[in-house]
Design an enzyme around this catalytic site. Structure first.
Site, short mmCIF file in Angstrom:
data_model
loop_
_atom_site.label_atom_id
_atom_site.label_comp_id
_atom_site.label_asym_id
_atom_site.label_seq_id
_atom_site.Cartn_x
_atom_site.Cartn_y
_atom_site.Cartn_z
N CYS A 79 44.64 4.11 14.20
CA CYS A 79 45.43 4.39 13.03
C CYS A 79 45.58 3.30 12.04
CB CYS A 79 46.69 5.22 13.36
SG CYS A 79 47.29 6.28 11.94
N HIS A 167 44.79 9.68 16.73
CA HIS A 167 45.64 9.16 17.85
C HIS A 167 45.19 9.64 19.28
CE1 HIS A 167 49.08 7.16 15.87
NE2 HIS A 167 48.90 7.91 14.93
N GLU A 169 45.74 9.22 22.48
CA GLU A 169 46.84 9.10 23.26
C GLU A 169 47.56 10.22 23.45
OE1 GLU A 169 48.86 7.15 19.69
OE2 GLU A 169 46.74 7.03 20.69
#
Length: 509
Positions: A79, A167, A169
């Protein structure tokens, strides 16, 4: 040296989550503030740039010189991190032109790219960006796109430099772990050898070399962190470890006696010290939570120092500091503002004349439990809920007194035992009882009462960095409320906290 992934923190709420996911793949990683970059040594196998609440166009946005870390190890921007890389490569980026927030699906995937191996078109990802790369340099290879954003992911041709607008994660990116594994294993060539057994072996050997034949004193509490610290040290130095359990007067009901009893058969040298009066006296007329934490921490050091001096030739103080303590105690421009002081973080006063050793300060809470399991520590001890160092001193909002401690201990005892009786204790990551500094009107029998309010708190988490409130059964909450109001003199109201972290913290102070 341990092979390491370096994560540079630009203030994203997800930075710690990146670290958690990397470690789930048995790869060691460290988080460092963007303005405190360590030397990129040979053991650094890859670098991840986190997201940020800032735009790259903001005047005070956190910046680094990408060229100083470029090509020293594979580089992966997430990002905001991807925007920094793109900006450095003179890509055209527009602010607020095309925004993507929330779920999106990848409409195009370059399957030949090593980062995208095993991921199919339509894969759901989690977007959170306002800056968008609209024209990429010729050396940018587009590796994935969404319906709205052409450059959702890129690689700089011929270089191990990658960027993603989304993202990987977070839970909502369904193939995020595949993507992270591709980066760690295929691109960074990490061996995935960082396991609980390897940590125990490496740490014990390190402790042996570091401490040699010196004596170590450790403050032990009965909790997971200090217990695992004690077992690691005991494995390394045996009889040269001296454990001290200080009763600060702010423990749970009967906890001092219970904890001492639990350590009897574990082969540890533990001494109990009853010093409650010192702490309670030092807290008189103090209401500010930060002052209370510091007073409790300073008083602990004074008591501990007195006890440590009774042991001849002690050279080291061991502490059960874990990684979230370290992260929350750091304050840098942008990321990780100091939320609260941790009394076991930040070194020791000069008068103690002891060297500090913290074998767990790189671990998250769930990792500490896995290390404890590898050490074959009793399961009941490993499953104990976290309990703050300042104890009930920060669960009594406002000034602390013996009367308030008694009220809170009795209410807390009913709550914790109730969780165990209802088979809910192991389903909750941490439970707390809080005494509010207010009184409210109630009715008992035919009489009007004006008494205290108790808050019940229970959260679900993996490491304490984020937490959601536990959806405990109404019947259980009703039962506990009824018991506390009927059995704890001075309480006429019980409420349940349904706040998550963030925006709230787990503790109230």
């Amino acid at each position: 040296m341990e092979e390491t992934i370096l994560i540079l923190d630009f203030g994203s709420q997800y930075t710690q989550l990146i670290a958690r996911k990397v470690r789930e793949l048995n790869v060691y990683c460290e988080i460092h503030p963007f303005n405190s970059i360590p030397e990129i040594s040979k053991n650094i196998k890859g670098i991840i740039l986190s997201g940020s609440p800032f735009s790259v166009f903001d005047k005070n946005s956190p910046r680094i010189d990408i060229n100083k870390i470029k090509n020293k190890a594979p580089l992966f921007g997430v990002c905001y991190g991807a925007q920094l890389i793109a900006l450095n490569e003179e890509a055209d980026i527009l602010h607020s032109k095309i925004r993507e927030y929330g779920r999106a699906n990848l409409s195009f995937i370059n399957k030949s790219n090593p980062l995208m191996k095993g991921i199919e078109p339509g894969s759901q990802v989690w977007m959170s960006h306002g800056d968008t790369i609209v024209k990429n340099p010729e050396k940018f290879e587009i590796i994935n796109s969404t319906a709205d954003v052409n450059v959702a992911g890129f690689q700089i041709s011929g270089e191990n430099i990658f960027g993603l607008q989304f993202h990987p994660e977070v839970y909502h990116s369904t193939d995020g772990m595949i993507l992270l594994k591709n980066f760690l294993v295929d691109i960074c060539k990490c061996s995935q050898s960082w396991t609980p057994d390897s940590f125990v072996h490496t740490t014990v050997e390190w402790l042996k070399k570091k401490i040699a034949n010196d004596k170590v004193v450790l403050g032990i509490s009965g909790g997971v962190d200090s217990s695992v610290t004690a077992f690691l040290l005991n494995k390394a130095i045996g009889k040269n470890l001296h454990c001290i359990f200080v009763d600060n007067g702010l423990l749970r009901k009967n906890e001092f006696e219970t904890v001492l009893e639990s350590y009897k058969n574990l082969g540890l040298n533990v001494k109990g010290v009853d010093a409650g009066w010192s702490f309670i006296n030092a807290l008189k007329n103090v209401s500010d939570p930060e002052k209370k934490r510091k007073i409790i921490g300073n008083t602990f050091i004074e008591v501990f120092d007195d006890e440590a001096h009774k042991i001849k030739d002690v050279k080291w103080l061991a502490q059960g500091t874990i990684y979230p303590d370290v992260i929350e105690s750091k304050s840098v421009k942008g990321p990780s503002a100091t939320i609260k002081s941790h009394h076991n973080v930040g070194g020791l006063p000069d008068f103690m004349k002891l060297k500090l050793i913290e074998p767990l300060n790189s671990l998250f809470k769930d990792e500490v439990r896995r290390i404890g399991k590898a050490l074959e520590i009793n399961t009941d001890l490993l499953k104990r809920h976290p309990f703050p160092g300042p104890g009930l001193g920060i669960r009594i909002l406002g000034e602390v007194s013996n009367e308030k401690i008694k009220i809170l201990q009795d209410a807390d005892d009913i709550y914790i035992n109730g969780l165990k009786e209802w088979a809910l204790y192991d389903k909750v990551w941490q439970a707390a009882t809080i005494l509010l500094p207010i009184q409210s009107v109630g009715v008992m029998g035919d009489e009007r009462t004006y008494e205290s309010t108790i808050v019940l708190r229970a959260v679900e988490s993996t490491d304490g960095m984020t937490a959601d409130w536990s959806h405990l059964p109404y019947e259980f909450l009703s039962d506990i409320s009824n018991k506390i109001i009927n059995k704890v003199r001075g309480v006429n109201r019980v409420v349940y906290d349904i706040s998550s972290k963030p925006p709230a913290t787990i503790e109230w102070e």
